[in-house]
Design a protein around this motif. Sequence first.
Motif, PDB file in Angstrom:
ATOM      1  N   GLN A 184       8.095  11.314   6.997  1.00 41.16           N
ATOM      2  CA  GLN A 184       9.504  11.690   6.964  1.00 41.16           C
ATOM      3  C   GLN A 184      10.160  11.532   8.331  1.00 41.16           C
ATOM      4  O   GLN A 184      11.346  11.818   8.488  1.00 41.16           O
ATOM      5  N   ALA A 185       9.401  11.064   9.322  1.00 39.22           N
ATOM      6  CA  ALA A 185       9.901  10.993  10.690  1.00 39.22           C
ATOM      7  C   ALA A 185      11.070  10.028  10.789  1.00 39.22           C
ATOM      8  O   ALA A 185      11.049   8.935  10.210  1.00 39.22           O
TER       9      ALA A 185
ATOM     10  N   ARG B 143      -3.104   3.432   5.022  1.00 38.56           N
ATOM     11  CA  ARG B 143      -1.955   4.330   5.118  1.00 38.56           C
ATOM     12  C   ARG B 143      -1.529   4.500   6.570  1.00 38.56           C
ATOM     13  O   ARG B 143      -0.336   4.553   6.881  1.00 38.56           O
ATOM     14  N   ALA B 144      -2.511   4.584   7.468  1.00 36.63           N
ATOM     15  CA  ALA B 144      -2.210   4.733   8.893  1.00 36.63           C
ATOM     16  C   ALA B 144      -1.475   3.507   9.424  1.00 36.63           C
ATOM     17  O   ALA B 144      -0.508   3.627  10.193  1.00 36.63           O
ATOM     18  N   ALA B 145      -1.902   2.313   9.025  1.00 32.86           N
ATOM     19  CA  ALA B 145      -1.257   1.090   9.504  1.00 32.86           C
ATOM     20  C   ALA B 145       0.206   1.042   9.084  1.00 32.86           C
ATOM     21  O   ALA B 145       1.078   0.614   9.866  1.00 32.86           O
TER      22      ALA B 145
ATOM     23  N   ARG C 114       6.491   3.068  11.613  1.00 28.53           N
ATOM     24  CA  ARG C 114       7.656   3.938  11.679  1.00 28.53           C
ATOM     25  C   ARG C 114       8.081   4.204  13.124  1.00 28.53           C
ATOM     26  O   ARG C 114       9.227   4.597  13.367  1.00 28.53           O
ATOM     27  N   PHE C 115       7.165   4.013  14.069  1.00 28.57           N
ATOM     28  CA  PHE C 115       7.438   4.378  15.456  1.00 28.57           C
ATOM     29  C   PHE C 115       7.786   3.181  16.338  1.00 28.57           C
ATOM     30  O   PHE C 115       8.059   3.351  17.511  1.00 28.57           O
ATOM     31  N   ARG C 116       7.811   1.986  15.757  1.00 27.72           N
ATOM     32  CA  ARG C 116       8.069   0.799  16.565  1.00 27.72           C
ATOM     33  C   ARG C 116       9.454   0.861  17.227  1.00 27.72           C
ATOM     34  O   ARG C 116       9.627   0.471  18.387  1.00 27.72           O
ATOM     35  N   SER C 117      10.436   1.357  16.518  1.00 24.67           N
ATOM     36  CA  SER C 117      11.797   1.372  17.043  1.00 24.67           C
ATOM     37  C   SER C 117      11.973   2.328  18.220  1.00 24.67           C
ATOM     38  O   SER C 117      12.968   2.247  18.952  1.00 24.67           O
ATOM     39  N   ALA C 118      11.019   3.243  18.425  1.00 26.84           N
ATOM     40  CA  ALA C 118      11.113   4.188  19.543  1.00 26.84           C
ATOM     41  C   ALA C 118      10.715   3.550  20.868  1.00 26.84           C
ATOM     42  O   ALA C 118      11.016   4.102  21.936  1.00 26.84           O
ATOM     43  N   LEU C 119      10.071   2.386  20.837  1.00 31.19           N
ATOM     44  CA  LEU C 119       9.555   1.747  22.043  1.00 31.19           C
ATOM     45  C   LEU C 119      10.605   0.846  22.666  1.00 31.19           C
ATOM     46  O   LEU C 119      11.426   0.237  21.969  1.00 31.19           O
ATOM     47  N   ASP C 120      10.551   0.724  23.996  1.00 31.97           N
ATOM     48  CA  ASP C 120      11.448  -0.217  24.654  1.00 31.97           C
ATOM     49  C   ASP C 120      10.817  -1.610  24.663  1.00 31.97           C
ATOM     50  O   ASP C 120       9.734  -1.829  24.092  1.00 31.97           O
ATOM     51  N   ALA C 121      11.480  -2.559  25.320  1.00 34.70           N
ATOM     52  CA  ALA C 121      11.041  -3.954  25.267  1.00 34.70           C
ATOM     53  C   ALA C 121       9.669  -4.163  25.880  1.00 34.70           C
ATOM     54  O   ALA C 121       8.980  -5.146  25.555  1.00 34.70           O
ATOM     55  N   ASN C 122       9.235  -3.263  26.764  1.00 34.18           N
ATOM     56  CA  ASN C 122       7.914  -3.370  27.390  1.00 34.18           C
ATOM     57  C   ASN C 122       6.855  -2.520  26.696  1.00 34.18           C
ATOM     58  O   ASN C 122       5.729  -2.422  27.189  1.00 34.18           O
TER      59      ASN C 122
ATOM     60  N   LEU D 254       0.455   9.107  16.858  1.00 31.00           N
ATOM     61  CA  LEU D 254      -0.417   7.932  16.943  1.00 31.00           C
ATOM     62  C   LEU D 254      -1.874   8.339  17.135  1.00 31.00           C
ATOM     63  O   LEU D 254      -2.786   7.699  16.581  1.00 31.00           O
ATOM     64  N   ASP D 255      -2.117   9.408  17.905  1.00 36.48           N
ATOM     65  CA  ASP D 255      -3.489   9.906  18.041  1.00 36.48           C
ATOM     66  C   ASP D 255      -4.070  10.261  16.676  1.00 36.48           C
ATOM     67  O   ASP D 255      -5.237   9.965  16.380  1.00 36.48           O
ATOM     68  N   PHE D 256      -3.269  10.917  15.859  1.00 31.33           N
ATOM     69  CA  PHE D 256      -3.722  11.279  14.508  1.00 31.33           C
ATOM     70  C   PHE D 256      -3.977  10.023  13.677  1.00 31.33           C
ATOM     71  O   PHE D 256      -5.038   9.894  13.031  1.00 31.33           O
ATOM     72  N   LEU D 257      -3.048   9.091  13.694  1.00 29.93           N
ATOM     73  CA  LEU D 257      -3.170   7.909  12.857  1.00 29.93           C
ATOM     74  C   LEU D 257      -4.346   7.035  13.274  1.00 29.93           C
ATOM     75  O   LEU D 257      -4.948   6.350  12.435  1.00 29.93           O
TER      76      LEU D 257
END
Length: 283
Positions: free
Chosen positions: A158-159, A182-184, A189-197, A171-174
């Motif tokens: 739901q994040a 399911r983890a993959a 879901r968290f890709r958009s939180a990262l910057d270009a690097n 990510l530690d949990f996954l």
Amino acid sequence: MIDITAAEQFVHANARLIDRHRLAVLLHDAPAAPVLAALRAYRTPDGGFGHGLEPDVRCPGSQTSAVLQALEILVGADALDDPLVDELGDWLTTITNSDGGVPTVLPSADGHPRAPWMVPAPESSFLTYAIAGKLWQAGSKHAWLPKATEWCWTTIEQADGVGGYTVKFALDFLDAVPDPARAAAAVERFRSALDANGNLPVEGGTEDEKITPITLSPHPGTPSRALFTTEQLGADLDRLEAEQLDDGGWDVDYLHWSPGQGLDWRGIATIQAITTLRTNGRL
């Protein structure tokens, strides 16, 4: 290349006894028994851990973050068959909310030195991800784990718009939960939180505080590695090597709010840096 001798000298000169024993296990295959003996000195009468084992909450009473530190120490010492693992599961059941999650900071922190962000609150929190991940890594069969795992899956799936250490611990949990497909899917879901690097900014942290790719995904072959390119991970390992300071140790980029806290974290960070570089083939 890093200077292992200088790193060891830094730990011997500055770090806690438990971290000196941890480094001996890491570098010299020393027995785990001294680590376990030192760890038990942080035990509290109710079966948890406190006494500043997690340097940002320096109270004598039990704290959730101290239990996470204890599990990380047990993993690092390859002592996952120690009775402490199940005993920590027993303690976790005493602080767990009805939804299966655990609070970040317990009321025992009140009136004691603590980081400004370590404020007691009853809500279930991101430490549930990290603790559940460590127990899965330990092969735990404790009754606490299934409901906590369901809390983790529900909140991750739901994040929306989360960042900082919420992402790190998710990510530690996954990376540890035994459901790779399911983890993959959840990792994406968290890709958009990262910057270009591939870095993850920490909102409200120190200037330019961020969580970097190799911290977010320290272990090869895990689901979280899909978020990063080989070039991003290699560049971050180069950075980690280069950040060994002239005194031989590493530092953290988050707030040093007391001399003891800052030095305790430096000892931990030095062990983590060596561990990460070895895990990723740099040592």
